[in-house]
Design an enzyme around this catalytic site. Structure first.
Site, short mmCIF file in Angstrom:
data_model
loop_
_atom_site.label_atom_id
_atom_site.label_comp_id
_atom_site.label_asym_id
_atom_site.label_seq_id
_atom_site.Cartn_x
_atom_site.Cartn_y
_atom_site.Cartn_z
N LYS A 1 88.62 18.08 24.18
CA LYS A 1 88.14 18.59 25.47
C LYS A 1 86.62 18.68 25.38
O LYS A 1 86.08 19.61 24.79
CB LYS A 1 88.76 19.98 25.72
N GLU B 1 82.45 26.11 14.56
CA GLU B 1 81.00 25.88 14.38
C GLU B 1 80.33 26.57 15.55
O GLU B 1 80.42 26.10 16.68
CB GLU B 1 80.69 24.38 14.42
N CYS C 1 72.19 24.02 17.72
CA CYS C 1 72.78 25.21 17.11
C CYS C 1 71.96 25.64 15.89
O CYS C 1 71.84 26.81 15.59
CB CYS C 1 74.21 24.93 16.70
N GLU D 1 70.80 34.03 20.67
CA GLU D 1 70.44 32.62 20.68
C GLU D 1 69.90 32.23 22.05
O GLU D 1 70.58 32.42 23.05
CB GLU D 1 71.71 31.82 20.36
#
Ligand code: NAD
Length: 498
Positions: A193, A267, A301, A402
């Site tokens: 997906k 992750e 990331c 973040e």
């Protein structure tokens, strides 16, 4: 205007459909409920195409197709057949390098040069895992004194069967490849997906690979997270889950997977520090930090978004770094001279601006950028200026959370232990950087940092043989290298008395 025209004519050259289907069992099919959503070019704000808005019913079909393919043939493929399959896929990617890269530019907004780099890695990862398919076997285990020496123990690493994979928008085809290549090498069939922001490269990849990949081995269901992603994470017939995305969603997936004890590789996000020692080469420090935060518009990331620079070189470093950041060329990502494209969406651009505002509210110094560009040609795009912030409180949410944008935060240190404590004082632990000319300091600091990756005197380079994954809330499990083959297999011990 010029940018819009260039994007429209490029889109008609590289995209093959106005409306893409789900890819299930080797067929292109509509969503069960007939609904689609639009995917937008973040440089122009124009629609690129429609994709299917999947739901649980589509996930059911895709999981059934993957199961059928696994039982029909893929479970019994020999490693050399899977090696050939992955090698063929790598060749298809190489033959379509420029087109796939261009699709990434249109759908994600990343500069073409960076997109070309992504697709080169896609091919490289398929080649690496083609080889890995042949080596991922089992071991003969020596017995000990307490075990009858006439018995023989060996292990087999068997595929799980059907794996569910969910990917983000920052490296659309590359993140899908980090999942598909090892899963297939290990002998699994997959349901992927992709992110609703950037489904196009994965869909075009499936069109290209269709005649090479047996039906049902790769299935793609597009759609939104809660409607299409979540049913994959709660499905009874999914044997293994792998997710790359935000920590918040990763936690939901871990909860869902716990109900059926489904193994998960996660992750997740990062807020990675870059440590600059006093003996660092200034030019190398600037180059490394530019790569750490402005590569892929900060949508990494692993982005090195907190720089800890030694006080004795702080002023010189900041002057040189700010100067370099100011020279970055923001503009049309289809042009080779562009260094920084738009963010993936207006929503993400607004989110970045909110974090910059949090820094301003805290009386931090915005040394470079801090705004959207004052340029009519970029007015429809999701652009945010490259931004450098100094003198910000480490407890500010803009430091602890973040940002996922081109925003660097600078901290100054003199006491090593205090600095390391602060560098580690976030929930995340994905990556980090060290800049020094002393090999002992490089290793000492690498050991002191709580992070799954440490880059010394460079940043953001990845290689298929380098395990990648997070400490703390940046995830669990590792992608890449042989470690990821272990993530996609379960070990069977066979003890023989014969
Ligand atoms: P996101 O978590 O919003 O979405 C990621 C994917 O999960 C998308 O496909 C989305 O549709 C899906 N999703 C959303 N809600 C879901 C739900 N409830 N159940 C199942 N699936 C759901 O993240 P994003 O905004 O696409 O990506 C940015 C994030 O990804 C950042 O936090 C970044 O750090 C992280 N990231 C991590 C790595 C890594 O390797 N650690 C790599 C790239 C990106």
């Amino acid at each position: 205007d010029e940018i819009k025209q260039r994007h429209e004519s490029t889109a008609s050259d590289v995209l093959t459909e106005d409306t893409y289907g789900h890819y299930i069992g080797g067929e292109w099919v509509d969503a069960d409920n007939g609904e689609t959503f639009s995917t937008v070019d973040p440089t122009t704000g124009s629609e690129l195409a429609q994709a299917q808005a999947g739901t649980a019913a589509d996930i059911d079909r895709a999981v059934a197709a993957a199961r059928e393919a696994f039982e029909r043939e893929f479970a019994d493929t020999h490693p050399d057949e899977r090696q050939r399959l992955l090698t063929d896929i790598a060749e298809i990617v190489e033959e379509n390098h420029q087109r796939l890269a261009t699709i990434e530019v249109l759908d994600n907004g990343k500069p073409i040069e960076e997109a070309m780099g992504d697709i080169a890695l896609v091919a490289d990862f398929f080649r690496y895992f083609a080889g890995a398919a042949r080596t991922a076997t089992g071991e003969q285990v020596p017995t000990g004194d307490l075990f009858d020496r006439d018995k023989h123990i060996s292990t087999l690493h068997e595929p799980y069967g059907v794996v569910g994979q969910i990917t983000p928008w920052n490296f659309p085809l590359l993140m899908a490849t980090w999942k598909l290549a090892p899963a297939l090498a290990a002998g699994n069939c997959t349901v992927l997906k992709p992110s609703e922001e950037t489904p196009l490269s994965v869909l075009e990849f499936c069109k290209l690979a269709d005649s090479t990949v047996p039906d049902g081995v790769i299935n793609v269901v597009t759609g939104y997270g809660e409607e299409a992603g979540e049913p994959l994470t709660t499905h009874d017939d999914v044997d293994k889950l792998a997710f790359t995305g935000s920590t918040a969603v990763g936690k939901d997936i871990a909860h869902n997977a716990a109900d059926s004890v489904t193994p998960t590789t996660l992750e997740l996000g990062g807020k990675s520090p870059v440590i600059i020692h006093e003996d660092a080469d200034l030019e190398q420090a600037v180059e490394t930090c530019m790569m750490a935060i402005f590569f892929n518009t900060g949508e990494c990331c692993a982005a090195g978004s907190r720089i800890f620079v030694h006080e004795n070189i702080k002023d010189d470093f900041l002057e040189a770094f700010a100067g370099a950041a100011e020279t970055l060329q923001m503009g049309d990502p289809l042009l080779e001279e562009t260094d920084l494209g738009p963010k993936v969406s207006q929503e993400q651009a607004e989110r970045t601006m909110e974090y910059i505002q949090l820094a301003r509210d805290d009386d931090a110094d915005v040394v470079v950028g801090g705004d959207t560009p004052d340029d009519d040609a970029l007015a429809e795009g999701a652009f945010v200026e490259p931004t450098v912030i100094d003198n910000i409180d480490h407890d500010n949410d803009a430091v602890q959370e973040e940002i996922f944008g081109p925003v660097e935060e600078i901290f100054t240190w003199s006491e090593y232990d205090e600095m390391i404590e602060q560098a580690n004082d976030v929930d995340y632990g994905l990556a980090s950087g060290v800049i020094t000319s002393n090999i002992n300091k490089a290793y000492d600091t690498a050991e002191d940092l709580e992070a799954g990756v440490v880059w010394v005197n460079h940043y953001n380079d990845v290689s298929p043989g380098m395990p990648f994954g997070g400490y703390k809330q940046s995830g669990n499990g590792r992608e890449n290298a042989m470690e990821t083959i272990r993530e996609y297999t379960q070990t069977k011990s066979i003890s023989v008395n014969l």
